[in-house]
Design a protein around this motif. Structure first.
Motif, PDB file in Angstrom:
ATOM      1  N   ARG A 128      -5.347 -15.295   0.388  1.00  0.00           N
ATOM      2  CA  ARG A 128      -4.873 -16.068  -0.759  1.00  0.00           C
ATOM      3  C   ARG A 128      -6.063 -16.284  -1.672  1.00  0.00           C
ATOM      4  O   ARG A 128      -7.194 -16.036  -1.297  1.00  0.00           O
ATOM      5  CB  ARG A 128      -4.258 -17.399  -0.324  1.00  0.00           C
ATOM      6  CG  ARG A 128      -5.223 -18.344   0.372  1.00  0.00           C
ATOM      7  CD  ARG A 128      -4.582 -19.646   0.815  1.00  0.00           C
ATOM      8  NE  ARG A 128      -4.248 -20.512  -0.283  1.00  0.00           N
ATOM      9  CZ  ARG A 128      -4.953 -21.563  -0.666  1.00  0.00           C
ATOM     10  NH1 ARG A 128      -6.058 -21.884  -0.036  1.00  0.00           N
ATOM     11  NH2 ARG A 128      -4.582 -22.308  -1.668  1.00  0.00           N
ATOM     12  N   THR A 129      -5.807 -16.707  -2.875  1.00  0.00           N
ATOM     13  CA  THR A 129      -6.889 -17.032  -3.794  1.00  0.00           C
ATOM     14  C   THR A 129      -6.944 -18.545  -3.979  1.00  0.00           C
ATOM     15  O   THR A 129      -5.944 -19.232  -3.830  1.00  0.00           O
ATOM     16  CB  THR A 129      -6.685 -16.358  -5.169  1.00  0.00           C
ATOM     17  OG1 THR A 129      -5.431 -16.769  -5.696  1.00  0.00           O
ATOM     18  CG2 THR A 129      -6.717 -14.850  -5.053  1.00  0.00           C
ATOM     19  N   ALA A 130      -8.131 -19.017  -4.276  1.00  0.00           N
ATOM     20  CA  ALA A 130      -8.297 -20.449  -4.505  1.00  0.00           C
ATOM     21  C   ALA A 130      -7.616 -20.834  -5.815  1.00  0.00           C
ATOM     22  O   ALA A 130      -7.695 -20.120  -6.808  1.00  0.00           O
ATOM     23  CB  ALA A 130      -9.779 -20.794  -4.565  1.00  0.00           C
ATOM     24  N   THR A 131      -6.940 -21.959  -5.800  1.00  0.00           N
ATOM     25  CA  THR A 131      -6.286 -22.468  -7.000  1.00  0.00           C
ATOM     26  C   THR A 131      -7.197 -23.487  -7.678  1.00  0.00           C
ATOM     27  O   THR A 131      -8.193 -23.932  -7.094  1.00  0.00           O
ATOM     28  CB  THR A 131      -4.954 -23.146  -6.641  1.00  0.00           C
ATOM     29  OG1 THR A 131      -5.236 -24.292  -5.827  1.00  0.00           O
ATOM     30  CG2 THR A 131      -4.018 -22.200  -5.903  1.00  0.00           C
ATOM     31  N   LEU A 132      -6.841 -23.864  -8.873  1.00  0.00           N
ATOM     32  CA  LEU A 132      -7.588 -24.927  -9.551  1.00  0.00           C
ATOM     33  C   LEU A 132      -7.532 -26.219  -8.755  1.00  0.00           C
ATOM     34  O   LEU A 132      -8.504 -26.983  -8.716  1.00  0.00           O
ATOM     35  CB  LEU A 132      -7.049 -25.147 -10.959  1.00  0.00           C
ATOM     36  CG  LEU A 132      -7.418 -24.085 -11.990  1.00  0.00           C
ATOM     37  CD1 LEU A 132      -6.739 -24.393 -13.316  1.00  0.00           C
ATOM     38  CD2 LEU A 132      -8.918 -24.003 -12.169  1.00  0.00           C
ATOM     39  N   ALA A 133      -6.414 -26.461  -8.095  1.00  0.00           N
ATOM     40  CA  ALA A 133      -6.289 -27.659  -7.263  1.00  0.00           C
ATOM     41  C   ALA A 133      -7.276 -27.619  -6.095  1.00  0.00           C
ATOM     42  O   ALA A 133      -7.867 -28.642  -5.743  1.00  0.00           O
ATOM     43  CB  ALA A 133      -4.862 -27.806  -6.746  1.00  0.00           C
ATOM     44  N   ASP A 134      -7.465 -26.439  -5.496  1.00  0.00           N
ATOM     45  CA  ASP A 134      -8.434 -26.295  -4.404  1.00  0.00           C
ATOM     46  C   ASP A 134      -9.843 -26.623  -4.891  1.00  0.00           C
ATOM     47  O   ASP A 134     -10.576 -27.368  -4.242  1.00  0.00           O
ATOM     48  CB  ASP A 134      -8.419 -24.871  -3.844  1.00  0.00           C
ATOM     49  CG  ASP A 134      -7.128 -24.497  -3.154  1.00  0.00           C
ATOM     50  OD1 ASP A 134      -6.475 -25.385  -2.568  1.00  0.00           O
ATOM     51  OD2 ASP A 134      -6.782 -23.300  -3.189  1.00  0.00           O
ATOM     52  N   SER A 161     -14.019 -19.724  -2.302  1.00  0.00           N
ATOM     53  CA  SER A 161     -13.398 -18.433  -2.616  1.00  0.00           C
ATOM     54  C   SER A 161     -12.401 -17.970  -1.566  1.00  0.00           C
ATOM     55  O   SER A 161     -11.953 -16.829  -1.601  1.00  0.00           O
ATOM     56  CB  SER A 161     -14.482 -17.374  -2.787  1.00  0.00           C
ATOM     57  OG  SER A 161     -15.098 -17.104  -1.526  1.00  0.00           O
ATOM     58  N   CYS A 162     -12.057 -18.826  -0.610  1.00  0.00           N
ATOM     59  CA  CYS A 162     -11.127 -18.484   0.476  1.00  0.00           C
ATOM     60  C   CYS A 162     -11.624 -17.298   1.296  1.00  0.00           C
ATOM     61  O   CYS A 162     -10.851 -16.549   1.863  1.00  0.00           O
ATOM     62  CB  CYS A 162      -9.724 -18.202  -0.057  1.00  0.00           C
ATOM     63  SG  CYS A 162      -8.949 -19.641  -0.797  1.00  0.00           S
TER      64      CYS A 162
END
Length: 40
Positions: free
Chosen positions: A4-10, A34-35
């Motif tokens: 998965r990719t990191a979100t802005l929330a992450d 960066s997951c």
């Protein structure tokens, strides 16, 4: 890699933690959000 990719929330969660009193003993470090896509 977490598939998965990191979100802005992450990223925001990490930034909020680093800015909080809970991170008061953390000094001089880098945080990779960066997951697992980028190795340190």
């Amino acid at each position: 890699m977490l598939n998965r990719t990191a979100t802005l929330a992450d990223v925001g969660d990490v930034a909020a933690f680093v800015a909080s009193d809970r991170a008061r003993t953390i000094t001089g470090t880098e945080v990779n959000v960066s997951c697992g896509a980028m190795l340190d």
